[in-house]
Design a protein around this motif. Structure first.
Motif, PDB file in Angstrom:
ATOM      1  N   GLN A  12      16.244  37.129   1.173  1.00 52.64           N
ATOM      2  CA  GLN A  12      15.026  36.886   0.388  1.00 52.64           C
ATOM      3  C   GLN A  12      13.778  37.108   1.243  1.00 52.64           C
ATOM      4  O   GLN A  12      13.708  36.614   2.370  1.00 52.64           O
ATOM      5  N   VAL A  13      12.847  37.849   0.724  1.00 56.76           N
ATOM      6  CA  VAL A  13      11.517  37.921   1.343  1.00 56.76           C
ATOM      7  C   VAL A  13      10.606  37.190   0.364  1.00 56.76           C
ATOM      8  O   VAL A  13      10.293  37.709  -0.707  1.00 56.76           O
ATOM      9  N   PRO A  14      10.240  35.944   0.695  1.00 56.90           N
ATOM     10  CA  PRO A  14       9.481  35.166  -0.283  1.00 56.90           C
ATOM     11  C   PRO A  14       8.270  35.937  -0.816  1.00 56.90           C
ATOM     12  O   PRO A  14       7.597  36.643  -0.060  1.00 56.90           O
ATOM     13  N   PHE A  15       8.047  35.810  -2.085  1.00 56.62           N
ATOM     14  CA  PHE A  15       6.925  36.414  -2.817  1.00 56.62           C
ATOM     15  C   PHE A  15       7.076  37.915  -3.054  1.00 56.62           C
ATOM     16  O   PHE A  15       6.176  38.548  -3.573  1.00 56.62           O
ATOM     17  N   VAL A  16       8.200  38.496  -2.648  1.00 54.79           N
ATOM     18  CA  VAL A  16       8.388  39.932  -2.870  1.00 54.79           C
ATOM     19  C   VAL A  16       9.555  40.145  -3.835  1.00 54.79           C
ATOM     20  O   VAL A  16      10.626  39.579  -3.648  1.00 54.79           O
ATOM     21  N   SER A  42      20.733  33.080  -1.642  1.00 58.46           N
ATOM     22  CA  SER A  42      19.592  33.670  -0.926  1.00 58.46           C
ATOM     23  C   SER A  42      19.320  32.903   0.354  1.00 58.46           C
ATOM     24  O   SER A  42      19.354  31.675   0.354  1.00 58.46           O
ATOM     25  N   ILE A  43      19.038  33.614   1.395  1.00 60.43           N
ATOM     26  CA  ILE A  43      18.478  33.009   2.606  1.00 60.43           C
ATOM     27  C   ILE A  43      17.302  33.898   2.988  1.00 60.43           C
ATOM     28  O   ILE A  43      17.433  35.123   3.007  1.00 60.43           O
ATOM     29  N   PRO A  44      16.134  33.295   3.249  1.00 63.35           N
ATOM     30  CA  PRO A  44      14.984  34.147   3.576  1.00 63.35           C
ATOM     31  C   PRO A  44      15.199  34.913   4.867  1.00 63.35           C
ATOM     32  O   PRO A  44      15.855  34.422   5.779  1.00 63.35           O
ATOM     33  N   PHE A  45      14.662  36.105   4.904  1.00 65.78           N
ATOM     34  CA  PHE A  45      14.686  36.878   6.140  1.00 65.78           C
ATOM     35  C   PHE A  45      13.322  37.521   6.315  1.00 65.78           C
ATOM     36  O   PHE A  45      12.798  38.138   5.391  1.00 65.78           O
ATOM     37  N   THR A  46      12.766  37.334   7.481  1.00 65.33           N
ATOM     38  CA  THR A  46      11.499  37.995   7.752  1.00 65.33           C
ATOM     39  C   THR A  46      11.579  38.586   9.156  1.00 65.33           C
ATOM     40  O   THR A  46      12.153  37.978  10.048  1.00 65.33           O
ATOM     41  N   ASP A  47      11.051  39.792   9.331  1.00 68.17           N
ATOM     42  CA  ASP A  47      11.144  40.425  10.655  1.00 68.17           C
ATOM     43  C   ASP A  47       9.851  40.247  11.443  1.00 68.17           C
ATOM     44  O   ASP A  47       9.637  40.931  12.421  1.00 68.17           O
ATOM     45  N   SER A  48       9.007  39.320  10.949  1.00 68.32           N
ATOM     46  CA  SER A  48       7.803  39.085  11.729  1.00 68.32           C
ATOM     47  C   SER A  48       7.626  37.582  11.937  1.00 68.32           C
ATOM     48  O   SER A  48       7.810  36.831  10.991  1.00 68.32           O
ATOM     49  N   PRO A  49       7.312  37.091  13.136  1.00 67.85           N
ATOM     50  CA  PRO A  49       7.154  37.903  14.336  1.00 67.85           C
ATOM     51  C   PRO A  49       8.502  38.474  14.784  1.00 67.85           C
ATOM     52  O   PRO A  49       9.527  37.840  14.592  1.00 67.85           O
TER      53      PRO A  49
ATOM     54  N   ALA B  62       6.088  30.515   8.101  1.00 64.87           N
ATOM     55  CA  ALA B  62       4.623  30.542   8.233  1.00 64.87           C
ATOM     56  C   ALA B  62       4.028  31.767   7.541  1.00 64.87           C
ATOM     57  O   ALA B  62       2.925  31.712   6.996  1.00 64.87           O
ATOM     58  N   THR B  63       4.776  32.881   7.562  1.00 69.10           N
ATOM     59  CA  THR B  63       4.309  34.084   6.871  1.00 69.10           C
ATOM     60  C   THR B  63       5.487  34.705   6.132  1.00 69.10           C
ATOM     61  O   THR B  63       6.642  34.423   6.440  1.00 69.10           O
ATOM     62  N   SER B  64       5.157  35.530   5.168  1.00 64.36           N
ATOM     63  CA  SER B  64       6.191  36.325   4.511  1.00 64.36           C
ATOM     64  C   SER B  64       5.606  37.680   4.197  1.00 64.36           C
ATOM     65  O   SER B  64       4.518  37.776   3.620  1.00 64.36           O
ATOM     66  N   ASN B  65       6.314  38.716   4.593  1.00 67.11           N
ATOM     67  CA  ASN B  65       5.865  40.081   4.359  1.00 67.11           C
ATOM     68  C   ASN B  65       4.441  40.295   4.879  1.00 67.11           C
ATOM     69  O   ASN B  65       3.619  40.952   4.243  1.00 67.11           O
ATOM     70  N   GLY B  66       4.156  39.671   6.026  1.00 68.08           N
ATOM     71  CA  GLY B  66       2.861  39.871   6.655  1.00 68.08           C
ATOM     72  C   GLY B  66       1.735  39.016   6.106  1.00 68.08           C
ATOM     73  O   GLY B  66       0.607  39.104   6.582  1.00 68.08           O
ATOM     74  N   ARG B  67       2.012  38.184   5.109  1.00 65.01           N
ATOM     75  CA  ARG B  67       0.934  37.346   4.543  1.00 65.01           C
ATOM     76  C   ARG B  67       1.220  35.865   4.790  1.00 65.01           C
ATOM     77  O   ARG B  67       2.369  35.431   4.758  1.00 65.01           O
TER      78      ARG B  67
END
Lengths: 355, 349
Positions: A12-16, A42-49, B62-67
């Protein structure tokens, strides 16, 4: 007998919300239609940072075979890093890996640079991917392009397993009108301009209707004006499902000329509406279904060549009809039931843990 | 604002927690916030909880998709372990073994057994540390807030969960049905209510709403006591049907011990019906005042039976208690609740 309990895994990429998200939900509905008890996990995944990317992968390295008193019979992994989940009966339906580390690496679309840290991270990711992918006891991808990428990057064989477009149950045939239809996001890579310019070679009285929106809308409108085609080419913007079904039903044919498309629902949607597809030799996904002069026309990626193909269909309605009918047979064979049956055949990993 | 509502949830279940979380998500959206719902799978076996907490700790929201994400509202353990610079907790569901409940349906943590004591200590430590990292903690009852202060020294604010909408006929005539809302588990004390019917005069009836593993044995009990049509099992009605049943009732029974939620009590009160509860019920005690807006009785068939007989007796007791209940029920709305939860979120302009 208890129903088979299935979890479809989603990063999951929250809000996308995009194609992968609706694919996962449709697969869950398809499992339910076959009598399974199915849910999205779903488990969120974000590549940033980016320093935390491997932490996101680690969050997926979890046992999903049992939750308290509830056991799970089968899991279907989709995109990176869902295939890191642990389950003895894990099927893969690969949407994509971490693209920045694979096919986009070395292009402006990747944030992986040729510096020690990034090279090391990429190497580690590829090694981890290899191990997690090997654990899957059945491996499919959503399209041939994805299969080819997987073969190139890991030497892993995975057949494409096609699924029907979202509107499959609603699309219908209709009269062959005098307009061609183009359905696409209006982005440069979709090359909508080719179809617009092709109208200069199409016979007078033929029109082009373009459904969709995107960042190139303004440029395309200017191009239509510049070519004096305002009376023959219309940009419809975003259209609702009812209108889209009607547009497909009444078209002479469907033009779809993207560059290296992954899958291309539009091809199947056209076929389900019994319309032939005009596409190009470098379009990627559409060529998995379009056979030249059997269910569509395949041309070089030039306005003249596309315009000539449009002229053939405009002049010969019975050709359009025959090609559309053949296409319909191809698209009808792509069913959710077929997808689900493939996954239900997923074997258990053997006791040694090898796939 | 961009808000994530976080919840640990057992796959393939439809529990109250999830329904309440969905209502919270809807309420935030209704106020114009951009909301997403993050739900990691939960395994309630005590010995797996620490590993699950560490998985939540890997997530940085803290962020998602850069926001930027402005706030996280976490609901239960271990969801409030997640990393975010501004996370709040509501309605707070701690790991049961970390406070006063040692026995769960999914495994015992036995006091005095070294490994179990150590597990409990580690869970308490992880729970306390996670709560301490929150910008604010909100519970849904005064009891929970008092317990949190007593056991962890952590301050919190109680905010009741808005009950589902009442049936419009809350002013209607008082009926003869005592309604008890499931799930039908041994801990719900539905058996006590059925036994109480043996000492309650006709025409009072018991309507059992909900389903669960104890249904068959409870039906057997009603049969053995030859109560016939005086006990009705209503199955699993939808929201409006529950509202109708409660709106036509004599009273609502809320008997289970040590409850963290007062959903049944608030449903009854909002319908203008008196609630009969027990002295050890927990959260319902925040709302029910004996003899003023309901009745608090002993958890015995005789105690419950006497309370029902009193309500059904001559006079206007049920009606007057019900009217008082309607006036005293907290009229907290989702709008107010969300306002409290997000009051401290820093404004990033």
């Amino acid at each position: 007998m208890n129903p088979v309990r299935v979890l479809v895994l989603e990063a999951q990429v929250p809000f996308v919300r995009g194609g992968a998200e609706s694919l996962v939900r449709e697969l869950v509905l398809a499992f339910r239609a076959e009598g399974c008890e199915a849910e999205v996990l779903s488990i969120p995944f974000t590549d940033s940072p980016r320093e935390e990317m491997m932490a996101g992968v680690a969050a997926w390295r979890t046992d999903v075979s049992r939750f308290g008193g509830t056991s799970v019979d089968l899991v279907v992994a989709t995109k990176f890093p869902t295939y890191f989940a642990r389950h003895p009966r894990k099927a893969l339906w690969l949407v994509h890996q971490h693209r920045a580390a694979y096919e986009l690496c070395g292009t402006p679309y990747s944030d992986f640079a040729h510096v020690e840290q990034d090279v090391a991270l990429r190497r580690r990711l590829v090694a981890c991917d290899a191990r997690a992918l090997a654990e899957c006891t059945t491996r499919f991808t959503i399209a041939r392009t994805v299969s080819e990428r997987l073969m190139r990057s890991h030497g892993v064989l995975a057949e494409p397993l096609y699924h029907p477009p979202r509107l499959a149950d609603r699309l219908r045939a209709g009269p062959f009108g005098d307009y061609f239809l183009l359905v696409s996001r209006l982005e440069p890579v979709k090359r909508v301009h080719l179809a617009i310019e092709a109208m200069r070679w199409a016979p007078a009285g033929t029109t082009l209707r373009i459904a969709g929106e995107g960042s190139a809308a303004h440029d395309l409108a200017a191009r239509i004006d510049g070519l004096g085609l305002r009376n023959r080419v219309s940009l419809l913007g975003r259209v609702d499902d009812d209108r889209l079904v009607d547009l497909y039903a009444g078209a002479r044919g469907v033009v779809f000329t993207p560059f290296d498309e992954d899958y291309g629902y539009v091809t199947l949607e056209a076929f389900l509406s019994r319309k032939p597809v005009i596409t190009t030799l470098d379009a990627g996904g559409p060529l998995e279904f379009v056979v030249p002069d059997r269910n569509g026309l395949v041309c070089t990626a030039t306005p003249e060549s596309i315009g000539t193909a449009m002229s053939r269909l405009a002049a010969d309605q019975s050709l359009a009809q025959d090609l559309g009918a053949s296409g319909h047979a191809v698209a009808r064979a792509v069913t959710w039931q077929g997808v689900v049956q493939q996954f239900l055949r997923t074997p258990m990993a053997d006791a040694t843990g090898d796939a | 604002m961009r808000i994530i509502v976080a919840e640990a949830r057992v796959p393939f279940t439809r529990e109250t927690g999830s329904r309440r979380t969905l209502a919270l998500v809807d309420a935030c959206r209704g106020l114009g916030h951009e909301v997403d719902h993050v739900r990691l799978p939960l395994d309630e076996r005590p010995h797996t909880l620490l590993e699950q907490a560490s998985r939540w700790a890997l997530l940085n929201l803290a962020t998602s998709n850069g926001r930027r994400v402005d706030a996280v509202i976490a609901t239960n353990f271990p969801s409030y372990v997640v990393r975010h610079p501004h996370k709040v907790v509501w309605p707070l569901r701690q790991p049961r073994v970390a406070h006063d409940v040692f026995r769960t349906a999914l495994g015992d943590v036995v006091p005095g057994v070294e490994a179990d004591d150590r597990l409990r200590e580690r869970l308490m430590a992880a729970d306390t540390a996670a709560l301490a990292s929150c910008a604010a903690v909100f519970t849904d009852s005064m009891g929970a807030t008092a317990r949190l202060r007593a056991t962890r020294g952590i301050e919190s604010t109680p905010l009741s969960c808005p009950p589902p909408p009442a049936d419009p006929r809350s002013d209607g005539p008082i009926g003869w049905d005592a309604v008890i809302l499931g799930p039908l588990e041994p801990s719900s004390r539905v058996g006590l209510a059925i036994r109480a019917m043996a000492v309650v005069p006709e025409p009072v009836r018991l309507v059992v709403v909900g389903d669960g593993p104890a249904r068959r044995s409870l039906q057997g009990l009603a049969h053995d006591l030859m109560l016939g049509a005086r006990v009705e099992f209503g199955g699993r009605p939808d929201g409006p049907e529950v509202a109708r049943l409660v709106g036509d009732a004599l009273c609502v029974l809320d008997l289970a011990p040590g409850q963290e939620e007062a959903e049944a009590t608030l449903t009854g009160m909002r319908a203008g019906r008196p609630v009969v509860t027990t002295a050890d019920s927990g959260a319902p005690q925040d709302h029910v005042e004996h003899g003023r807006n309901g009745l608090v009785c002993e958890a015995t068939p005789q105690g419950i039976g006497a309370a029902l007989a009193q309500l059904a007796g001559p006079g206007d007791l049920a009606r007057s208690l019900g009217q008082a209940a309607l006036k005293t029920v907290p009229h907290v709305s989702w709008t107010e609740l969300v306002g409290h939860l997000l009051a401290g979120v820093p404004d990033h302009g």
